[in-house]
Design a protein around this motif. Structure first.
Motif, PDB file in Angstrom:
ATOM      1  N   VAL A 153     -42.376 -20.586  11.277  1.00  0.00           N
ATOM      2  CA  VAL A 153     -41.294 -20.439  10.303  1.00  0.00           C
ATOM      3  C   VAL A 153     -41.945 -20.295   8.935  1.00  0.00           C
ATOM      4  N   ALA A 154     -41.581 -19.250   8.205  1.00  0.00           N
ATOM      5  CA  ALA A 154     -42.368 -18.881   7.031  1.00  0.00           C
ATOM      6  C   ALA A 154     -41.490 -18.440   5.873  1.00  0.00           C
ATOM      7  N   LEU A 155     -42.073 -18.489   4.676  1.00  0.00           N
ATOM      8  CA  LEU A 155     -41.396 -18.085   3.443  1.00  0.00           C
ATOM      9  C   LEU A 155     -42.215 -17.018   2.736  1.00  0.00           C
ATOM     10  N   ALA A 156     -41.508 -16.081   2.077  1.00  0.00           N
ATOM     11  CA  ALA A 156     -42.151 -15.095   1.208  1.00  0.00           C
ATOM     12  C   ALA A 156     -41.094 -14.622   0.226  1.00  0.00           C
ATOM     13  N   GLY A 157     -41.384 -14.754  -1.068  1.00  0.00           N
ATOM     14  CA  GLY A 157     -40.339 -14.489  -2.044  1.00  0.00           C
ATOM     15  C   GLY A 157     -39.202 -15.465  -1.789  1.00  0.00           C
ATOM     16  N   SER A 158     -37.965 -14.975  -1.757  1.00  0.00           N
ATOM     17  CA  SER A 158     -36.828 -15.842  -1.440  1.00  0.00           C
ATOM     18  C   SER A 158     -36.385 -15.672   0.015  1.00  0.00           C
ATOM     19  N   TYR A 159     -37.190 -14.963   0.820  1.00  0.00           N
ATOM     20  CA  TYR A 159     -36.862 -14.752   2.229  1.00  0.00           C
ATOM     21  C   TYR A 159     -37.471 -15.831   3.114  1.00  0.00           C
ATOM     22  N   THR A 160     -36.777 -16.115   4.216  1.00  0.00           N
ATOM     23  CA  THR A 160     -37.323 -16.906   5.313  1.00  0.00           C
ATOM     24  C   THR A 160     -37.447 -15.988   6.524  1.00  0.00           C
ATOM     25  N   GLY A 161     -38.478 -16.191   7.327  1.00  0.00           N
ATOM     26  CA  GLY A 161     -38.649 -15.421   8.554  1.00  0.00           C
ATOM     27  C   GLY A 161     -39.277 -16.280   9.625  1.00  0.00           C
ATOM     28  N   VAL A 162     -39.128 -15.851  10.864  1.00  0.00           N
ATOM     29  CA  VAL A 162     -39.760 -16.531  12.001  1.00  0.00           C
ATOM     30  C   VAL A 162     -40.552 -15.489  12.776  1.00  0.00           C
ATOM     31  N   GLN A 172     -45.982 -17.781   3.760  1.00  0.00           N
ATOM     32  CA  GLN A 172     -46.315 -19.209   3.697  1.00  0.00           C
ATOM     33  C   GLN A 172     -45.680 -19.920   4.886  1.00  0.00           C
ATOM     34  N   LEU A 173     -46.505 -20.578   5.709  1.00  0.00           N
ATOM     35  CA  LEU A 173     -46.033 -21.198   6.942  1.00  0.00           C
ATOM     36  C   LEU A 173     -45.622 -22.643   6.707  1.00  0.00           C
ATOM     37  N   ILE A 174     -44.336 -22.936   6.955  1.00  0.00           N
ATOM     38  CA  ILE A 174     -43.837 -24.293   6.691  1.00  0.00           C
ATOM     39  C   ILE A 174     -43.431 -25.022   7.968  1.00  0.00           C
ATOM     40  N   GLY A 175     -43.319 -24.325   9.098  1.00  0.00           N
ATOM     41  CA  GLY A 175     -42.868 -25.012  10.297  1.00  0.00           C
ATOM     42  C   GLY A 175     -43.109 -24.202  11.554  1.00  0.00           C
ATOM     43  N   THR A 176     -42.633 -24.778  12.671  1.00  0.00           N
ATOM     44  CA  THR A 176     -42.833 -24.173  13.987  1.00  0.00           C
ATOM     45  C   THR A 176     -41.572 -24.351  14.817  1.00  0.00           C
ATOM     46  N   THR A 177     -41.215 -23.320  15.597  1.00  0.00           N
ATOM     47  CA  THR A 177     -40.093 -23.427  16.514  1.00  0.00           C
ATOM     48  C   THR A 177     -40.503 -22.915  17.894  1.00  0.00           C
ATOM     49  N   ASP A 178     -39.837 -23.452  18.926  1.00  0.00           N
ATOM     50  CA  ASP A 178     -40.051 -22.963  20.291  1.00  0.00           C
ATOM     51  C   ASP A 178     -38.993 -21.939  20.682  1.00  0.00           C
ATOM     52  N   ALA A 179     -38.091 -21.605  19.767  1.00  0.00           N
ATOM     53  CA  ALA A 179     -37.042 -20.629  20.066  1.00  0.00           C
ATOM     54  C   ALA A 179     -37.668 -19.267  20.378  1.00  0.00           C
ATOM     55  N   VAL A 180     -37.093 -18.565  21.332  1.00  0.00           N
ATOM     56  CA  VAL A 180     -37.572 -17.228  21.692  1.00  0.00           C
ATOM     57  C   VAL A 180     -36.811 -16.217  20.839  1.00  0.00           C
ATOM     58  N   LEU A 181     -37.517 -15.581  19.929  1.00  0.00           N
ATOM     59  CA  LEU A 181     -36.871 -14.666  18.985  1.00  0.00           C
ATOM     60  C   LEU A 181     -36.602 -13.302  19.593  1.00  0.00           C
ATOM     61  N   PHE A 182     -37.448 -12.876  20.527  1.00  0.00           N
ATOM     62  CA  PHE A 182     -37.269 -11.555  21.124  1.00  0.00           C
ATOM     63  C   PHE A 182     -37.635 -11.607  22.597  1.00  0.00           C
ATOM     64  N   ASP A 183     -36.684 -11.161  23.425  1.00  0.00           N
ATOM     65  CA  ASP A 183     -36.891 -11.147  24.872  1.00  0.00           C
ATOM     66  C   ASP A 183     -36.259  -9.865  25.418  1.00  0.00           C
ATOM     67  N   PRO A 184     -37.073  -8.883  25.834  1.00  0.00           N
ATOM     68  CA  PRO A 184     -36.514  -7.612  26.314  1.00  0.00           C
ATOM     69  C   PRO A 184     -35.568  -7.775  27.499  1.00  0.00           C
ATOM     70  N   ALA A 185     -35.685  -8.888  28.230  1.00  0.00           N
ATOM     71  CA  ALA A 185     -34.819  -9.100  29.391  1.00  0.00           C
ATOM     72  C   ALA A 185     -33.478  -9.711  28.996  1.00  0.00           C
ATOM     73  N   ARG A 186     -33.313 -10.051  27.718  1.00  0.00           N
ATOM     74  CA  ARG A 186     -32.081 -10.686  27.256  1.00  0.00           C
ATOM     75  C   ARG A 186     -31.184  -9.647  26.594  1.00  0.00           C
ATOM     76  N   GLU A 187     -29.875  -9.906  26.595  1.00  0.00           N
ATOM     77  CA  GLU A 187     -28.936  -9.014  25.926  1.00  0.00           C
ATOM     78  C   GLU A 187     -28.107  -9.818  24.919  1.00  0.00           C
ATOM     79  N   PRO A 188     -28.274  -9.592  23.622  1.00  0.00           N
ATOM     80  CA  PRO A 188     -29.248  -8.662  23.039  1.00  0.00           C
ATOM     81  C   PRO A 188     -30.656  -9.246  23.073  1.00  0.00           C
TER      82      PRO A 188
END
Length: 206
Positions: A153-162, A172-188
């Motif tokens: 989990v990261a910051l850049a400017g005023s954005y957050t991203g994973v 800038q790395l501030i944390g960690t998650t086990d959530a799966v952000l992208f899975d081609p077998a999932r819909e969506p």
């Protein structure tokens, strides 16, 4: 609103704010679903622009867009994605110093913010999340890392991203998650899509 032709079959719409871009994106999706924009194949939002592809001759639609009355984005248009996070990132101390708060406050402030996915890019499943007040904006690292772990989990400017997968990166790395952000077998396949509201949930001990 400024509408520019892109090649022979696309339009780029420039908006004054990110919220205006999200509102236009939602209205375009609504109209396409209603069958009034059947020729549009792709609608791609960015920070303050929306790209429309497959419009055919750009002239007529460009003129119509300028006359549209775009309703504001409804707060309940999208469901909320909850992402559990451990605030244990290697840049936590640096971010805390820039914010002028103790390290433990970074997680409290971040998890107490409601975010919205403004647009996606960089890698499949990577959403650019807005919501942090501008006073918490932080610069990218002067020297990017050659490898950032998936789930960072990261910051850049005023954005957050994973980061959905391991890759180089300068946020800038501030944390960690086990959530799966992208899975081609999932819909969506992507957990985070433009317009999705996001809440980070602090895990115990972080």
């Amino acid at each position: 609103m400024n509408v520019l032709p892109v090649g022979e079959h696309a339009l780029l719409v420039e908006l004054p704010t990110g919220d205006a871009a999200l509102a236009l994106h939602a209205e375009l999706l609504r109209r396409r679903a209603a069958g009034t924009l059947p020729q549009v194949t792709d609608i791609v939002p960015a920070a303050r622009t929306v790209l429309l592809d497959g419009v055919g001759a750009p002239g007529p639609l460009a003129a119509d867009l300028a006359r549209w009355d775009i309703p504001p984005l409804a707060p309940d248009t999208h469901a909320t994605a909850e992402i559990p996070v451990r605030y244990d990132g290697p840049d936590l101390a640096e971010v805390a110093a820039r914010w002028g708060v103790p390290e433990e406050e970074v997680g409290r402030i971040h998890a107490g913010t409601e975010f919205r996915v403004a647009f996606c890019g960089f890698a499949p499943g990577f959403g650019y999340l807005t919501g942090l007040p501008e006073r918490y904006a932080v610069p990218r690292r002067a020297t990017p890392r050659t490898s950032v772990p998936a789930g960072s989990v990261a910051l850049a400017g005023s954005y957050t991203g994973v980061y959905p997968r391991s890759s180089p990166g300068g946020w800038q790395l501030i944390g960690t998650t086990d959530a799966v952000l992208f899975d081609p077998a999932r819909e969506p396949a992507a957990l985070l899509t433009p317009g999705t509201r996001v809440r980070f949930v602090r895990e115990c001990g972080s």
